[in-house]
Design a protein around this motif. Sequence first.
Motif: not given
Length: 413
Positions: A385-391
């Motif tokens: 989380s708190h990342s472009p990779k959050e999914e």
Amino acid sequence: MENPPVTESVDLERMQRRLDEIMSIGRTEDGGVTRLAYSKEESTAFDFVRSELDDSIEIRTDSLGNLYASPDLESAETTLVGSHLDSVYNGGRLDGALGVVVAMEAIDVLETGETSTAAPPTLAVFRGEESARFGCHTIGSRGALGMLTVEDFSRTDQNDVPLWLAMQRDGHQPSDLSEPMLDLSRIRRFYETHIEQGRVLVESGDDLGIVTSIRAPVRYNVTVEGAYDHSGATPMGLRADALAAAGELITAVERVASDTDDVVATVGDITARDGAINKVCGEVAFPLDIRSDEVPSRDEVERGIFDEFSRITDKRDVSVSKAEIDRSDPVSLSESAIEELTGAASVTDAEYLQLPSGGGHDAMNFQQAGIPTGMLFVPSVRGISHSPKEETYPESIRSAAIATAQVLSTPDT
Ligand SMILES: [Zn+2]
């Protein structure tokens, strides 16, 4: 009379489109999003939400820029449902936005369907939930509930713009903040959906989480003082190395918290002041964040950490000082809201689990204001989380919307 389940009407494609459109506002080069509190991007995301609302929906914006939308904004009772649209620097597409999109979907489904609601629901979208820009969290919801302080307004961003000025520049004129701006007597519940931001649900394999409590931090700025010396000329036995001491202090933080089940303690940053390759460093600063959903166990870990700090600094001939910057109380969410969400989750195909929240949310302020509050979590893929990779998983988004529509349609018992 029992209402029919709302399972069929929830439109996953509509939710994905709305998430994509919000994602495009403040999108970063590496696929993340920067939509800071009271920024142009945050306001644009609010405009997008307004543009998606049906003509039959009444819309109100309060003096802090929070948005409320309902088929009837003056009804005797309402259930609030929503989240936030701001993000951290280079955050993900779901933190905040998902809770708003799920709430919009639930209200859409109830408006267009046959299902009667216990009270007309109100979409509530709050400004400035993240502390990324001003160092203070949940600005909009605390303001709406009369919990903002004068100190909060004078907090500045990295360009020295104070919060009050950022609000003014964005067209808001906050006034009398000691009193709630919301009529709390009308609000029977507050519900929020959020991405978990941890690994509990991915590890357990559940599609949905029902939050029981929200962990709260005690936070310090810690400074270690030793002596600056030449790295070549100072024998090892004659040093007061603040950086080496800090290394030992930080591993002590990890060790003390690791001896417990329910407390987490983190040093997420470090500054070696005037450090260099040819110097023994004389001053080091780092933040300390200790969280739990139980105050006594958090207090015990805090004492344990500071006992270790005394032992280590005595041995090393350095000194340590600490300034407390936050001491918040953990929040237990409402039993009745947890029960309602559990009943609603059982209408979906989702496997679900009860769990505490590690992060703070707008929801905790509503519970603290005495409004029975419930939260749903969807899994964070790989815990990110708190990342472009959050999914998360599409089925979890769908289940969260079904469960939310279901609690809004459940009559009071
Ligand atoms: Zn959030």
